[in-house]
Motif scaffolding. Structure first.
Motif, mmCIF file in Angstrom:
data_model
loop_
_atom_site.group_PDB
_atom_site.id
_atom_site.type_symbol
_atom_site.label_atom_id
_atom_site.label_comp_id
_atom_site.label_asym_id
_atom_site.label_seq_id
_atom_site.Cartn_x
_atom_site.Cartn_y
_atom_site.Cartn_z
ATOM 1 N N UNK A 146 0.865 -1.185 0.000
ATOM 2 C CA UNK A 146 0.000 0.000 0.000
ATOM 3 C C UNK A 146 0.894 1.224 0.000
ATOM 4 N N UNK A 147 0.773 2.049 -1.034
ATOM 5 C CA UNK A 147 1.598 3.254 -1.138
ATOM 6 C C UNK A 147 0.759 4.335 -1.803
ATOM 7 N N UNK A 148 0.133 5.191 -0.974
ATOM 8 C CA UNK A 148 -0.766 6.206 -1.515
ATOM 9 C C UNK A 148 -0.658 7.506 -0.733
ATOM 10 N N UNK A 149 -0.857 8.608 -1.453
ATOM 11 C CA UNK A 149 -1.101 9.907 -0.834
ATOM 12 C C UNK A 149 -2.603 10.121 -0.926
ATOM 13 N N UNK A 150 -3.282 10.088 0.207
ATOM 14 C CA UNK A 150 -4.734 10.045 0.182
ATOM 15 C C UNK A 150 -5.324 10.515 1.512
ATOM 16 N N UNK A 151 -6.631 10.396 1.632
ATOM 17 C CA UNK A 151 -7.355 10.678 2.872
ATOM 18 C C UNK A 151 -7.898 9.356 3.395
ATOM 19 N N UNK A 152 -7.558 9.024 4.636
ATOM 20 C CA UNK A 152 -7.988 7.761 5.224
ATOM 21 C C UNK A 152 -8.662 7.989 6.579
ATOM 22 N N UNK A 153 -9.583 7.114 6.906
ATOM 23 C CA UNK A 153 -10.160 7.117 8.242
ATOM 24 C C UNK A 153 -9.180 6.480 9.215
ATOM 25 N N UNK A 154 -9.124 7.010 10.436
ATOM 26 C CA UNK A 154 -8.354 6.343 11.481
ATOM 27 C C UNK A 154 -9.176 6.260 12.757
ATOM 28 N N UNK A 155 -8.776 5.350 13.623
ATOM 29 C CA UNK A 155 -9.436 5.150 14.915
ATOM 30 C C UNK A 155 -8.405 5.421 16.001
ATOM 31 N N UNK A 156 -8.595 6.501 16.784
ATOM 32 C CA UNK A 156 -7.646 6.795 17.861
ATOM 33 C C UNK A 156 -8.038 6.105 19.163
ATOM 34 N N UNK A 157 -7.027 5.699 19.923
ATOM 35 C CA UNK A 157 -7.250 5.081 21.232
ATOM 36 C C UNK A 157 -6.075 5.453 22.121
ATOM 37 N N UNK A 158 -6.353 5.885 23.364
ATOM 38 C CA UNK A 158 -5.273 6.337 24.250
ATOM 39 C C UNK A 158 -5.477 5.851 25.676
ATOM 40 N N UNK A 159 -4.354 5.643 26.354
ATOM 41 C CA UNK A 159 -4.305 5.373 27.796
ATOM 42 C C UNK A 159 -3.227 6.269 28.384
ATOM 43 N N UNK A 160 -3.476 6.789 29.589
ATOM 44 C CA UNK A 160 -2.440 7.630 30.164
ATOM 45 C C UNK A 160 -2.762 8.101 31.560
ATOM 46 N N UNK A 161 -1.934 9.013 32.029
ATOM 47 C CA UNK A 161 -2.072 9.597 33.360
ATOM 48 C C UNK A 161 -2.028 11.113 33.245
ATOM 49 N N UNK A 162 -2.998 11.778 33.879
ATOM 50 C CA UNK A 162 -2.973 13.229 34.037
ATOM 51 C C UNK A 162 -2.442 13.499 35.437
ATOM 52 N N UNK A 163 -1.324 14.206 35.537
ATOM 53 C CA UNK A 163 -0.653 14.375 36.826
ATOM 54 C C UNK A 163 -0.547 15.854 37.200
ATOM 55 N N UNK A 164 -0.273 16.095 38.486
ATOM 56 C CA UNK A 164 -0.148 17.450 38.991
ATOM 57 C C UNK A 164 -1.374 17.866 39.775
ATOM 58 N N UNK A 165 -1.246 18.967 40.485
ATOM 59 C CA UNK A 165 -2.334 19.428 41.345
ATOM 60 C C UNK A 165 -3.630 19.646 40.576
ATOM 61 N N UNK A 166 -3.527 20.203 39.370
ATOM 62 C CA UNK A 166 -4.708 20.441 38.534
ATOM 63 C C UNK A 166 -4.743 19.496 37.330
ATOM 64 N N UNK A 167 -3.986 18.409 37.407
ATOM 65 C CA UNK A 167 -3.920 17.419 36.318
ATOM 66 C C UNK A 167 -3.546 18.069 34.992
#
Length: 197
Positions: A146-167
């Motif tokens: 697959x080798x294209x310059x195009x527009x594609x759909x993506x599905x984002x997914x994240x895990x993480x930590x918000x840190x600090x007094x006000x995150x």
């Protein structure tokens, strides 16, 4: 008696911490800026033959900005825009063989939702959504071409930590899945959130 006092003490601490978090993880509008490292790979388990020692995964700079709409202390909507720029080092020792590689060089935009645990100072979160990528995608492996310059759909997914007094500070890992290109991009990033209210 000691067990009862310990239970009362634990409940008091929990209530205090929860009320503190409610103030820190407020509703409202914010901007978040993130920077990190992204790396793309194929969905498939590949047999690269004599190219086993060749790094086919692309890697490079990741940037993203989010407009945050905090609806509850634990729930927010997050439209985002960003970019990822990757490359693969060419192996000069490989001759008369295909140079397998998986890269993404694209602008990302979309929307996601976040669910955040109401814990002060260190708040774990999970995110998911849907978006669009505009750019060049290359997945060249023994099973995919697959080798294209195009527009594609993506599905984002994240895990993480918000840190600090006000995150305000964040550390997280994200995945952007591009089903059409049969590749996914993993990202490790740090971010900072600025209040707009």
């Amino acid at each position: 008696m000691t067990l009862k006092l310990r239970s009362i003490f634990t409940c008091t601490i929990f209530i205090f911490l929860f009320s503190t978090q409610t103030k820190a993880q407020t509703t409202g509008k914010f901007i978040k800026a993130s920077i990190g490292y992204g790396s793309s790979a194929s969905y498939y388990i590949e047999d690269y033959g004599s190219q086993d020692e060749v790094d086919v995964m692309g890697g490079g700079l990741y940037l993203q900005g989010e407009y945050i709409i905090g609806i509850k202390s634990w729930f927010s909507l997050r439209p985002y825009a960003g970019a990822i720029f990757e490359s693969v080092d060419k192996n000069q020792n490989v001759q008369n063989q295909p140079q397998y590689k998986v890269t993404t060089n694209a602008f990302l935009m979309g929307g996601k939702v976040r669910i955040c645990a109401p814990i002060p100072w260190v708040a774990p979160f999970i995110e998911g959504g849907i978006g669009t990528s505009i750019g060049k995608f290359e997945t060249f492996t023994p099973n995919v071409n697959f080798n294209k310059s195009t527009i594609l759909m993506h599905i984002p997914f994240s895990l993480g930590l918000a840190v600090g007094r006000h995150n305000s500070f964040e550390i997280g890992i994200s995945g952007y899945f591009h089903p059409a290109a049969k590749q996914s991009t993993g990202v490790f990033a740090v971010g900072y959130t600025f209040p707009l209210d």
